[in-house]
Design a protein around this motif. Structure first.
Motif, PDB file in Angstrom:
ATOM      1  N   THR A  51      52.054   6.947  55.975  1.00 60.12           N
ATOM      2  CA  THR A  51      51.685   5.682  55.338  1.00 60.12           C
ATOM      3  C   THR A  51      52.179   4.566  56.246  1.00 60.12           C
ATOM      4  O   THR A  51      53.068   4.760  57.082  1.00 60.12           O
ATOM      5  CB  THR A  51      52.310   5.532  53.938  1.00 60.12           C
ATOM      6  OG1 THR A  51      53.740   5.582  54.049  1.00 60.12           O
ATOM      7  CG2 THR A  51      51.798   6.604  52.987  1.00 60.12           C
ATOM      8  N   GLY A  63      48.261   1.251  54.091  1.00 57.36           N
ATOM      9  CA  GLY A  63      47.379   2.397  53.942  1.00 57.36           C
ATOM     10  C   GLY A  63      47.971   3.630  54.577  1.00 57.36           C
ATOM     11  O   GLY A  63      49.181   3.826  54.564  1.00 57.36           O
ATOM     12  N   ARG A  64      47.098   4.436  55.149  1.00 50.13           N
ATOM     13  CA  ARG A  64      47.490   5.684  55.795  1.00 50.13           C
ATOM     14  C   ARG A  64      47.103   5.609  57.269  1.00 50.13           C
ATOM     15  O   ARG A  64      46.212   4.852  57.629  1.00 50.13           O
ATOM     16  CB  ARG A  64      46.802   6.858  55.113  1.00 50.13           C
ATOM     17  CG  ARG A  64      47.184   6.933  53.627  1.00 50.13           C
ATOM     18  CD  ARG A  64      46.910   8.218  52.963  1.00 50.13           C
ATOM     19  NE  ARG A  64      47.530   9.399  53.541  1.00 50.13           N
ATOM     20  CZ  ARG A  64      48.808   9.776  53.355  1.00 50.13           C
ATOM     21  NH1 ARG A  64      49.595   9.043  52.634  1.00 50.13           N
ATOM     22  NH2 ARG A  64      49.254  10.883  53.902  1.00 50.13           N
ATOM     23  N   TYR A  77      42.811   1.742  55.403  1.00 50.43           N
ATOM     24  CA  TYR A  77      43.400   0.762  54.507  1.00 50.43           C
ATOM     25  C   TYR A  77      43.159   1.120  53.050  1.00 50.43           C
ATOM     26  O   TYR A  77      42.091   1.604  52.689  1.00 50.43           O
ATOM     27  CB  TYR A  77      42.795  -0.620  54.783  1.00 50.43           C
ATOM     28  CG  TYR A  77      43.054  -1.113  56.184  1.00 50.43           C
ATOM     29  CD1 TYR A  77      44.210  -1.791  56.485  1.00 50.43           C
ATOM     30  CD2 TYR A  77      42.142  -0.883  57.203  1.00 50.43           C
ATOM     31  CE1 TYR A  77      44.463  -2.244  57.765  1.00 50.43           C
ATOM     32  CE2 TYR A  77      42.379  -1.325  58.489  1.00 50.43           C
ATOM     33  CZ  TYR A  77      43.551  -2.013  58.762  1.00 50.43           C
ATOM     34  OH  TYR A  77      43.794  -2.447  60.031  1.00 50.43           O
ATOM     35  N   TYR A  78      44.153   0.863  52.206  1.00 49.93           N
ATOM     36  CA  TYR A  78      43.971   1.091  50.777  1.00 49.93           C
ATOM     37  C   TYR A  78      42.866   0.193  50.248  1.00 49.93           C
ATOM     38  O   TYR A  78      42.805  -0.990  50.570  1.00 49.93           O
ATOM     39  CB  TYR A  78      45.253   0.765  50.007  1.00 49.93           C
ATOM     40  CG  TYR A  78      46.381   1.726  50.244  1.00 49.93           C
ATOM     41  CD1 TYR A  78      46.184   3.101  50.176  1.00 49.93           C
ATOM     42  CD2 TYR A  78      47.655   1.266  50.527  1.00 49.93           C
ATOM     43  CE1 TYR A  78      47.230   3.984  50.379  1.00 49.93           C
ATOM     44  CE2 TYR A  78      48.703   2.143  50.725  1.00 49.93           C
ATOM     45  CZ  TYR A  78      48.488   3.499  50.649  1.00 49.93           C
ATOM     46  OH  TYR A  78      49.518   4.369  50.851  1.00 49.93           O
ATOM     47  N   TYR A  81      45.407  -1.869  46.625  1.00 53.54           N
ATOM     48  CA  TYR A  81      46.788  -1.863  47.095  1.00 53.54           C
ATOM     49  C   TYR A  81      47.753  -1.479  45.978  1.00 53.54           C
ATOM     50  O   TYR A  81      48.725  -0.768  46.201  1.00 53.54           O
ATOM     51  CB  TYR A  81      47.156  -3.233  47.672  1.00 53.54           C
ATOM     52  CG  TYR A  81      48.537  -3.260  48.273  1.00 53.54           C
ATOM     53  CD1 TYR A  81      48.778  -2.693  49.519  1.00 53.54           C
ATOM     54  CD2 TYR A  81      49.607  -3.825  47.601  1.00 53.54           C
ATOM     55  CE1 TYR A  81      50.037  -2.694  50.077  1.00 53.54           C
ATOM     56  CE2 TYR A  81      50.877  -3.828  48.156  1.00 53.54           C
ATOM     57  CZ  TYR A  81      51.083  -3.260  49.382  1.00 53.54           C
ATOM     58  OH  TYR A  81      52.340  -3.258  49.927  1.00 53.54           O
ATOM     59  N   LYS A  84      47.236   2.220  45.401  1.00 57.38           N
ATOM     60  CA  LYS A  84      47.271   2.947  46.672  1.00 57.38           C
ATOM     61  C   LYS A  84      46.187   4.032  46.724  1.00 57.38           C
ATOM     62  O   LYS A  84      46.464   5.221  46.900  1.00 57.38           O
ATOM     63  CB  LYS A  84      48.658   3.514  46.921  1.00 57.38           C
ATOM     64  CG  LYS A  84      49.697   2.401  47.024  1.00 57.38           C
ATOM     65  CD  LYS A  84      51.005   2.901  47.507  1.00 57.38           C
ATOM     66  CE  LYS A  84      52.055   1.871  47.741  1.00 57.38           C
ATOM     67  NZ  LYS A  84      51.893   0.527  47.469  1.00 57.38           N
ATOM     68  N   ILE A  86      42.840   5.671  48.408  1.00 57.78           N
ATOM     69  CA  ILE A  86      42.009   5.824  49.601  1.00 57.78           C
ATOM     70  C   ILE A  86      40.683   6.417  49.133  1.00 57.78           C
ATOM     71  O   ILE A  86      40.671   7.442  48.457  1.00 57.78           O
ATOM     72  CB  ILE A  86      42.657   6.757  50.641  1.00 57.78           C
ATOM     73  CG1 ILE A  86      43.976   6.185  51.162  1.00 57.78           C
ATOM     74  CG2 ILE A  86      41.707   7.079  51.779  1.00 57.78           C
ATOM     75  CD1 ILE A  86      43.841   5.002  52.091  1.00 57.78           C
ATOM     76  N   SER A  90      36.993   3.051  51.972  1.00 58.52           N
ATOM     77  CA  SER A  90      38.154   2.358  52.526  1.00 58.52           C
ATOM     78  C   SER A  90      37.867   1.947  53.964  1.00 58.52           C
ATOM     79  O   SER A  90      37.215   2.668  54.717  1.00 58.52           O
ATOM     80  CB  SER A  90      39.387   3.269  52.499  1.00 58.52           C
ATOM     81  OG  SER A  90      39.780   3.547  51.190  1.00 58.52           O
TER      82      SER A  90
END
Length: 130
Positions: A51, A63-64, A77-78, A81, A84, A86, A90
């Motif tokens: 993350t 995000g991841r 990106y989430y 937010y 969280k 995905i 995204s």
């Protein structure tokens, strides 16, 4: 003779930097870019659970992340937010990493959602803070 020696030193240092491969473990930590007096200053934190969160100027993102071969970093990106989440929709951002050292990296951003003239942008040199 001096010119040949200088050329050899420059070429050797270029080859050393070009051969640096960045690993996921190298990216884990907090990175800063820009200066405190510019709008382009930023701070990004990459965690071992893949993350990330960051702030750059007035833009906040989270995000991841995934590190791909050839030093390509994918940011996902989430879409929400708070939760969280995905999803397939995204936003994905790509960064090409040009290592200077393991703790100083040059980033080049790529975003296919921008117009062709603005798809690539120099992210500057990032320094690892911890």
């Amino acid at each position: 003779m001096r010119a040949a020696l200088l050329l050899t030193i420059v070429l050797a240092s270029t080859m050393v930097h070009a051969g640096i491969d960045i690993t996921s473990a190298d990216l884990v930590g907090t990175w800063s870019c820009g200066t405190s007096s510019s709008l382009g200053n930023g701070r990004y934190t990459f965690r071992a659970d893949h993350t990330f969160d960051g702030i750059n100027g007035d833009a906040i993102s989270a995000g991841r992340w995934k590190l791909h071969t050839s030093n390509k970093l994918e940011l996902i990106y989430y879409s929400d937010y708070e939760l969280k989440i995905i999803t397939r929709s995204s936003k994905h951002g790509w960064i090409v990493i040009k290592p200077i050292t393991k703790t100083r990296l040059e980033f080049v951003w790529f975003d296919k959602d921008f117009s062709p003239a603005n798809q690539y942008s120099n992210g500057g040199v990032w320094s690892k803070r911890r």
